[in-house]
Design an enzyme around this catalytic site. Structure first.
Site, short mmCIF file in Angstrom:
data_model
loop_
_atom_site.label_atom_id
_atom_site.label_comp_id
_atom_site.label_asym_id
_atom_site.label_seq_id
_atom_site.Cartn_x
_atom_site.Cartn_y
_atom_site.Cartn_z
N TYR A 103 0.85 -1.20 0.00
CA TYR A 103 0.00 0.00 0.00
C TYR A 103 0.88 1.24 0.00
O TYR A 103 1.82 1.34 0.79
CB TYR A 103 -0.89 0.04 1.27
CG TYR A 103 -1.61 1.35 1.42
CD1 TYR A 103 -2.90 1.52 0.95
CD2 TYR A 103 -0.96 2.46 1.98
CE1 TYR A 103 -3.53 2.75 1.04
CE2 TYR A 103 -1.58 3.70 2.08
CZ TYR A 103 -2.87 3.83 1.60
OH TYR A 103 -3.49 5.05 1.68
N GLU A 190 -3.85 7.37 -4.02
CA GLU A 190 -3.53 6.10 -3.36
C GLU A 190 -3.36 4.97 -4.38
O GLU A 190 -4.13 4.89 -5.34
CB GLU A 190 -4.71 5.80 -2.43
CG GLU A 190 -4.58 4.63 -1.53
CD GLU A 190 -5.87 4.45 -0.70
OE1 GLU A 190 -5.98 5.09 0.35
OE2 GLU A 190 -6.73 3.68 -1.12
#
Ligand code: GDP
Ligand code: MN
Length: 381
Positions: A103, A190
């Site tokens: 991530y 993101e």
């Protein structure tokens, strides 16, 4: 303004981020065609403005064009967290078992007054959940707004997060993401998962980009990403009037002159035991016509059972507000009880105008508390 994955990927690609080839489709037939053209396994992915599509069944790995067709049939029209899937992204698939999912993301962090980069070796799952369950697994790094994220910082963060693979390439992707985030004025940018394949090379399997509406004027070329049908119809109408309007889930329409007084009004409505149906700031110095438009807008909301108007007259003249309310009444637009407090400039004139009309639908109170109580009473009837 939230972007779809395919739109976010299009933007990230401009900054050099490695993403899988992909195409948008609206029908299962189109999906089969794209899968045939790619000639390999694909992933069919719901394009809706929410996260957690995978868990909801909106992301399906498809080994053949026929499987892709079947999966598209399941996904198109599906409801994910209240949103209907109208289009899917078909991408070339990676072999997820042969790599790892990480991530990386940037958010505006008000506590440090800049962007914060977050990185975590446990990709795939939603960061909000991870932040609650295992906050220590997330590495945070404040980004200097002048320099942006520098490669050595990105490498340090990648190491600290425990990323494996080609760290130079991974760090480069983080720098590219950060450039995109800063240059495009994002609220959020993101990549989750950032997939690192068996050769150690990073690929962005997902992109979540949220652009700051207040900075959109600087990015006219991104305006075409706006999907009016995805927005609340009243919010579109409000933006045409130039109002600051937010749809909320209560039953009292709230209208005031200035963001501060409207925020206070929301609190006062809550205190009165009701819930606001909206935030609506008519701005300073509003003339009768603007007030009229505001009432027209709020009245269209079927959730609204009563309207609370809270005006402190400075530049705004109370009599102009009264004229707008009265016009709405006369044109048959005002059908729900209005409970209002108008204080300040031209207050007496406003009272005189309203007294003349003498309609039970419109009542004035000396304080905002009384007016909010009265509005709550009507709304909760
Ligand atoms: P989200 O659930 O809305 O965040 O959607 P994602 O785009 O992140 O996809 C959800 C999950 O689907 C990912 O975490 C991956 O595990 C999986 N996935 C995405 N792309 C691929 C792919 O190319 N191949 C495989 N096998 N799985 C994928
Ligand atoms: Mn994701």
């Amino acid at each position: 303004m939230k972007l779809h994955e395919y739109q976010g990927k299009e933007l990230l690609r401009r900054f050099g981020v490695n993403v899988q080839d992909g195409k948008i489709a609206y029908t299962p037939d189109e999906v089969r065609g794209i899968a045939q053209e790619f000639g390999q396994a694909v992933v069919v992915k719901a394009q809706v403005h929410v996260g957690g599509r995978g868990k909801a069944g909106g992301v399906k790995f498809s080994t053949t064009p026929d499987k892709a067709y079947e999966n598209a049939q399941k996904i198109l029209g599906m409801d994910i967290k209240g949103l209907t899937v109208k289009k899917v992204l078909v991408t070339k698939a990676v072999d997820i078992d042969k790599g790892v999912e990480y991530y990386v993301g940037l958010i505006v962090d008000r506590n440090v007054q800049s962007y914060t980069l977050m990185a975590c070796a446990e990709g795939g799952m939603e960061i909000e959940e991870l932040a609650v369950e295992r906050p220590e697994a997330i590495i945070r790094h404040r980004i200097d707004p002048i320099t942006g994220l520098r490669p050595f910082e990105a490498r340090a963060v990648a190491l600290k997060a425990g990323f494996k693979g080609n760290l130079n390439k991974i760090a480069t992707m983080m720098v590219q993401l950060s450039k995109a985030c800063l240059e495009l004025d994002c609220n959020l940018a993101e990549i989750n998962p950032l997939f690192v394949d068996e050769n150690g090379d990073p690929i962005a399997l997902d992109a979540k980009v949220d652009l700051d509406d207040n900075a959109l004027y600087r990015h006219q070329d991104l305006m075409h990403f706006r999907e009016l049908e995805a927005e609340h119809p009243l919010e579109i109408e409000a933006s045409n009037y130039g109002f600051a309007y937010v749809k909320l889930d209560g039953n009292v329409g709230v209208l005031g002159n200035g963001a501060g007084i409207v925020m206070t009004s929301l609190d006062v409505v809550n205190r009165a035991g009701a819930k606001p149906a909206n935030f609506l700031d008519i701005g300073g110095g509003a003339k009768a016509e603007i007030v009229f438009n505001a009432i027209k807008l709020v009245s269209k909301d079927s959730d609204v059972k009563a309207i609370f108007i809270n005006i402190f007259g400075g530049i705004t003249r109370a009599d102009e507000v009264a004229k707008g309310v009265i016009q709405a009444l006369h044109e048959g637009i005002l059908t729900k009880p209005v409970r209002m407090r108008i204080a300040g400039t031209a207050e007496e004139e406003a009272k005189a105008l309203l007294a003349e009309v003498n309609s039970p639908l419109i009542q004035m109170y000396a304080t905002m508390f009384e007016a909010a109580d009265a509005a709550a009473l009507e709304a909760n009837k």
